[in-house]
Design a protein around this motif. Structure first.
Motif, PDB file in Angstrom:
ATOM      1  N   ASP A 199       0.869  -1.177   0.000  1.00  0.00           N
ATOM      2  CA  ASP A 199       0.000   0.000   0.000  1.00  0.00           C
ATOM      3  C   ASP A 199       0.905   1.226   0.000  1.00  0.00           C
ATOM      4  OD1 ASP A 199      -1.712   2.120   0.468  1.00  0.00           O
ATOM      5  OD2 ASP A 199      -2.733   1.167   2.157  1.00  0.00           O
ATOM      6  N   PRO A 200       0.979   1.959  -1.130  1.00  0.00           N
ATOM      7  CA  PRO A 200       1.882   3.102  -1.189  1.00  0.00           C
ATOM      8  C   PRO A 200       1.560   4.175  -0.156  1.00  0.00           C
ATOM      9  CG  PRO A 200       0.441   3.065  -3.107  1.00  0.00           C
ATOM     10  CD  PRO A 200       0.223   1.786  -2.355  1.00  0.00           C
ATOM     11  N   ASN A 201       0.305   4.249   0.289  1.00  0.00           N
ATOM     12  CA  ASN A 201      -0.072   5.237   1.296  1.00  0.00           C
ATOM     13  C   ASN A 201       0.468   4.893   2.684  1.00  0.00           C
ATOM     14  OD1 ASN A 201      -1.630   6.900  -0.482  1.00  0.00           O
ATOM     15  ND2 ASN A 201      -3.192   5.319  -0.431  1.00  0.00           N
ATOM     16  N   LYS A 202       0.823   3.619   2.882  1.00  0.00           N
ATOM     17  CA  LYS A 202       1.366   3.186   4.172  1.00  0.00           C
ATOM     18  C   LYS A 202       2.866   2.918   4.097  1.00  0.00           C
ATOM     19  CE  LYS A 202      -2.955   1.210   5.742  1.00  0.00           C
ATOM     20  NZ  LYS A 202      -3.671  -0.012   6.096  1.00  0.00           N
ATOM     21  N   SER A 203       3.434   3.061   2.904  1.00  0.00           N
ATOM     22  CA  SER A 203       4.856   2.779   2.722  1.00  0.00           C
ATOM     23  C   SER A 203       5.706   3.821   3.440  1.00  0.00           C
ATOM     24  CB  SER A 203       5.198   2.774   1.232  1.00  0.00           C
ATOM     25  OG  SER A 203       6.596   2.614   1.070  1.00  0.00           O
ATOM     26  N   LYS A 204       6.737   3.345   4.104  1.00  0.00           N
ATOM     27  CA  LYS A 204       7.679   4.240   4.764  1.00  0.00           C
ATOM     28  C   LYS A 204       8.923   4.450   3.906  1.00  0.00           C
ATOM     29  CE  LYS A 204       6.176   2.854   9.337  1.00  0.00           C
ATOM     30  NZ  LYS A 204       5.318   3.738   9.891  1.00  0.00           N
ATOM     31  N   GLY A 205       8.897   3.884   2.691  1.00  0.00           N
ATOM     32  CA  GLY A 205      10.031   4.031   1.796  1.00  0.00           C
ATOM     33  C   GLY A 205      10.126   5.444   1.249  1.00  0.00           C
ATOM     34  N   LEU A 206      11.321   5.948   1.200  1.00  0.00           N
ATOM     35  CA  LEU A 206      11.549   7.312   0.722  1.00  0.00           C
ATOM     36  C   LEU A 206      11.085   7.483  -0.715  1.00  0.00           C
ATOM     37  CD1 LEU A 206      12.670  10.134   1.200  1.00  0.00           C
ATOM     38  CD2 LEU A 206      14.920   9.267   0.515  1.00  0.00           C
ATOM     39  N   GLY A 207      11.290   6.470  -1.550  1.00  0.00           N
ATOM     40  CA  GLY A 207      10.907   6.564  -2.953  1.00  0.00           C
ATOM     41  C   GLY A 207       9.434   6.839  -3.144  1.00  0.00           C
ATOM     42  N   TRP A 208       8.576   6.100  -2.440  1.00  0.00           N
ATOM     43  CA  TRP A 208       7.130   6.312  -2.593  1.00  0.00           C
ATOM     44  C   TRP A 208       6.688   7.615  -1.964  1.00  0.00           C
ATOM     45  CZ3 TRP A 208       4.537   4.575  -6.331  1.00  0.00           C
ATOM     46  CH2 TRP A 208       4.900   3.366  -6.911  1.00  0.00           C
ATOM     47  N   MET A 209       7.369   8.035  -0.907  1.00  0.00           N
ATOM     48  CA  MET A 209       7.047   9.347  -0.328  1.00  0.00           C
ATOM     49  C   MET A 209       7.369  10.450  -1.337  1.00  0.00           C
ATOM     50  SD  MET A 209       7.831   9.262   3.736  1.00  0.00           S
ATOM     51  CE  MET A 209       9.377   8.377   3.823  1.00  0.00           C
ATOM     52  N   ILE A 210       8.476  10.286  -2.056  1.00  0.00           N
ATOM     53  CA  ILE A 210       8.847  11.256  -3.083  1.00  0.00           C
ATOM     54  C   ILE A 210       7.812  11.265  -4.206  1.00  0.00           C
ATOM     55  CG2 ILE A 210      10.525  11.722  -4.924  1.00  0.00           C
ATOM     56  CD1 ILE A 210      12.706  10.769  -2.933  1.00  0.00           C
ATOM     57  N   VAL A 211       7.441  10.086  -4.687  1.00  0.00           N
ATOM     58  CA  VAL A 211       6.451   9.990  -5.764  1.00  0.00           C
ATOM     59  C   VAL A 211       5.135  10.638  -5.336  1.00  0.00           C
ATOM     60  CG1 VAL A 211       5.024   8.377  -7.095  1.00  0.00           C
ATOM     61  CG2 VAL A 211       7.489   7.992  -6.887  1.00  0.00           C
ATOM     62  N   GLN A 212       4.679  10.361  -4.131  1.00  0.00           N
ATOM     63  CA  GLN A 212       3.422  10.931  -3.661  1.00  0.00           C
ATOM     64  C   GLN A 212       3.518  12.446  -3.512  1.00  0.00           C
ATOM     65  OE1 GLN A 212       2.872   8.353  -0.256  1.00  0.00           O
ATOM     66  NE2 GLN A 212       1.272   7.242  -1.340  1.00  0.00           N
ATOM     67  N   SER A 213       4.616  12.920  -2.977  1.00  0.00           N
ATOM     68  CA  SER A 213       4.796  14.356  -2.803  1.00  0.00           C
ATOM     69  C   SER A 213       4.827  15.086  -4.156  1.00  0.00           C
ATOM     70  CB  SER A 213       6.095  14.624  -2.028  1.00  0.00           C
ATOM     71  OG  SER A 213       6.331  16.002  -1.916  1.00  0.00           O
ATOM     72  N   LEU A 214       5.545  14.515  -5.119  1.00  0.00           N
ATOM     73  CA  LEU A 214       5.626  15.143  -6.438  1.00  0.00           C
ATOM     74  C   LEU A 214       4.293  15.058  -7.184  1.00  0.00           C
ATOM     75  CD1 LEU A 214       9.163  13.858  -7.411  1.00  0.00           C
ATOM     76  CD2 LEU A 214       8.540  16.225  -6.878  1.00  0.00           C
TER      77      LEU A 214
END
Length: 101
Positions: free
Chosen positions: A62-77
């Motif tokens: 679940d990308p919304n629950k991922s603590k990985g920096l990559g998915w946080m970057i994708v979501q932020s962008l």
């Protein structure tokens, strides 16, 4: 397109490509490793479809629950573009980003 769109878009595509190279084909045997990017425009709406033919995302990812920096970057962008994305598996990982230009 303006740099306000191109910069976040290029960073998203870069992050997805890095993830595909690092994870999609690790321990996954395919004859040909493929990464595809397509762009469709419908009026002022742009849809970017990124996919690879690797092993796909884990079933419980679940990308919304991922603590990985990559998915946080994708979501932020994606938020920076006022966009929305879909993430799904279908003979590999598929990521569809839509936003207005």
């Amino acid at each position: 397109m303006s740099s306000e769109i191109l910069i976040p878009l290029s960073l998203i595509l870069s992050e997805l490509t890095i993830n595909s190279i690092k994870y999609a084909f690790d321990g996954f045997d395919v004859d040909e490793k493929v990464i595809k990017v397509s762009v469709d425009r419908f009026g002022k709406k742009l849809i970017i479809h990124y996919s690879d033919n690797g092993k796909g995302m884990p079933k419980d990812f679940d990308p919304n629950k991922s603590k990985g920096l990559g998915w946080m970057i994708v979501q932020s962008l994606t938020n920076q573009l006022d966009g929305k994305y879909e993430l799904f598996n279908d003979n590999g990982m598929h990521f569809k980003l839509s936003f207005y230009i």
